[in-house]
Write an enzyme that holds these catalytic residues in place. Structure first.
Site, PDB file in Angstrom:
ATOM      1  N   HIS A 103       0.853  -1.196   0.000  1.00 58.96           N
ATOM      2  CA  HIS A 103       0.000   0.000   0.000  1.00 58.96           C
ATOM      3  C   HIS A 103       0.889   1.245   0.000  1.00 58.96           C
ATOM      4  O   HIS A 103       1.847   1.323   0.772  1.00 58.96           O
ATOM      5  CB  HIS A 103      -0.909  -0.001   1.239  1.00 58.96           C
ATOM      6  CG  HIS A 103      -1.822   1.171   1.263  1.00 58.96           C
ATOM      7  ND1 HIS A 103      -2.952   1.257   0.465  1.00 58.96           N
ATOM      8  CD2 HIS A 103      -1.759   2.343   1.942  1.00 58.96           C
ATOM      9  CE1 HIS A 103      -3.542   2.416   0.661  1.00 58.96           C
ATOM     10  NE2 HIS A 103      -2.845   3.092   1.559  1.00 58.96           N
ATOM     11  N   THR A 135      -6.198  -8.638   5.623  1.00 60.72           N
ATOM     12  CA  THR A 135      -7.313  -9.060   6.484  1.00 60.72           C
ATOM     13  C   THR A 135      -8.591  -8.444   5.903  1.00 60.72           C
ATOM     14  O   THR A 135      -8.499  -7.557   5.039  1.00 60.72           O
ATOM     15  CB  THR A 135      -7.099  -8.559   7.934  1.00 60.72           C
ATOM     16  OG1 THR A 135      -6.961  -7.134   7.899  1.00 60.72           O
ATOM     17  CG2 THR A 135      -5.878  -9.178   8.578  1.00 60.72           C
ATOM     18  N   LEU A 138     -10.077  -3.258   5.005  1.00 55.15           N
ATOM     19  CA  LEU A 138      -9.218  -2.711   3.949  1.00 55.15           C
ATOM     20  C   LEU A 138      -7.971  -2.009   4.509  1.00 55.15           C
ATOM     21  O   LEU A 138      -8.081  -1.125   5.361  1.00 55.15           O
ATOM     22  CB  LEU A 138     -10.033  -1.718   3.095  1.00 55.15           C
ATOM     23  CG  LEU A 138      -9.313  -1.134   1.890  1.00 55.15           C
ATOM     24  CD1 LEU A 138      -9.126  -2.184   0.812  1.00 55.15           C
ATOM     25  CD2 LEU A 138     -10.090   0.067   1.339  1.00 55.15           C
TER      26      LEU A 138
HETATM   27  C1  GRF Z   1       1.469   0.955  -6.420  1.00 61.85           C
HETATM   28  O1  GRF Z   1       1.760   2.245  -5.956  1.00 61.85           O
HETATM   29  C2  GRF Z   1       0.784   0.155  -5.343  1.00 61.85           C
HETATM   30  O2  GRF Z   1       1.278   0.404  -4.077  1.00 61.85           O
HETATM   31  C3  GRF Z   1      -0.621   0.658  -5.470  1.00 61.85           C
HETATM   32  O3  GRF Z   1      -0.846   0.792  -6.850  1.00 61.85           O
HETATM   33  C4  GRF Z   1       0.391   0.998  -7.499  1.00 61.85           C
HETATM   34  C5  GRF Z   1       0.553  -0.118  -8.488  1.00 61.85           C
HETATM   35  O4  GRF Z   1       1.683   0.036  -9.280  1.00 61.85           O
HETATM   36  N1  GRF Z   1      -1.554  -0.204  -4.793  1.00 61.85           N
HETATM   37  P1  GRF Z   1       2.276  -1.178 -10.119  1.00 61.85           P
HETATM   38  O5  GRF Z   1       1.125  -1.752 -10.945  1.00 61.85           O
HETATM   39  O6  GRF Z   1       2.832  -2.167  -9.166  1.00 61.85           O
HETATM   40  O7  GRF Z   1       3.308  -0.548 -11.000  1.00 61.85           O
END
Ligand code: GRF
Length: 211
Positions: A103, A135, A138
């Site tokens: 995240h 989990t 979210l």
């Molecule tokens: C990343 O910043 C991830 O943390 C977020 O969405 C973005 C996805 O980027 N959930 P990628 O597809 O891995 O390049």
């Protein structure tokens, strides 16, 4: 070697960091909920089997998750890498302690979407990213590793996102490696302990700013 699948929705840069990151996991497949996800082509080029489970073709979350569970099969580990669908509690429970997510914020700050914009609006000086167990609530599972990056004067959403993304690519393979090694232990208070690791493991700080 533990088997794993990676779930994506888009360009898949975190997926690439996992595939190239010597995690010790046997990446069996990359699955996307969007047929147009750029990461699929890259995975195919690497000879990794891919599958699309298009959420738009299912009447609801339950049926989508059932199809997704079929695609995941008997993989031992599930890695969410920019996977932009909310999963049902049933699916999540099935992979309890075997499913990680990345995240783009220092959780518990800024769960949900548009994290970089919200960090800039909040005026925080430190931002970053988090790998956590998934989990049902979210962006709220036990935290495995975090990396902090500075928010610099004049940062745009894109500049900040790029700085965070670089950190994402460092911490996600590390977390996956620990999971592969069976070293992640949940503490009774809800945190994650990395077995046989030095104190402070799981906390990455970028070099301090020059004064
Ligand atoms: C990343 O910043 C991830 O943390 C977020 O969405 C973005 C996805 O980027 N959930 P990628 O597809 O891995 O390049």
């Amino acid at each position: 070697m533990k088997s794993a699948v990676i779930l994506i929705s888009g360009r898949g840069s975190n997926m690439r960091s996992l595939v190239d990151g010597r995690t010790g996991l046997d990446i069996r497949a990359v699955i996307s909920n969007r047929p147009e996800a750029g990461g699929l082509e890259w995975a195919r080029g690497r000879g990794i089997p891919t599958a699309v489970v298009d959420h738009q073709r299912f009447p609801g979350r339950e049926s989508f998750d059932a199809a997704l569970a079929d695609a995941v099969g008997d993989a031992e580990v599930v890695l969410l890498a920019g996977f932009m669908r909310i999963l049902t509690p049933g699916f999540i429970r099935r992979f309890e302690r075997r499913m990680l997510n990345i995240h783009p914020s220092l959780l518990p700050s800024f769960p949900g979407l548009h994290t970089h914009r919200r960090a800039l609006e909040a005026g925080v000086k430190v931002h970053g990213c988090t790998v956590h167990f998934v989990t049902p609530e979210l962006d709220n599972g036990p935290i495995v590793i975090q990396a902090a990056v500075p928010v610099l004067a004049g940062d745009t959403e894109d500049a900040l996102a790029a700085r965070v993304l670089e950190a994402e690519h460092r911490i996600y393979p590390q977390a996956a490696r620990w999971l592969a090694q069976g070293r992640l232990e949940l503490s009774p208070t809800g945190g994650v302990h990395v077995r046989d690791a030095a104190p402070g493991t799981g906390c990455l700080l970028s070099p301090p700013e020059e004064r």
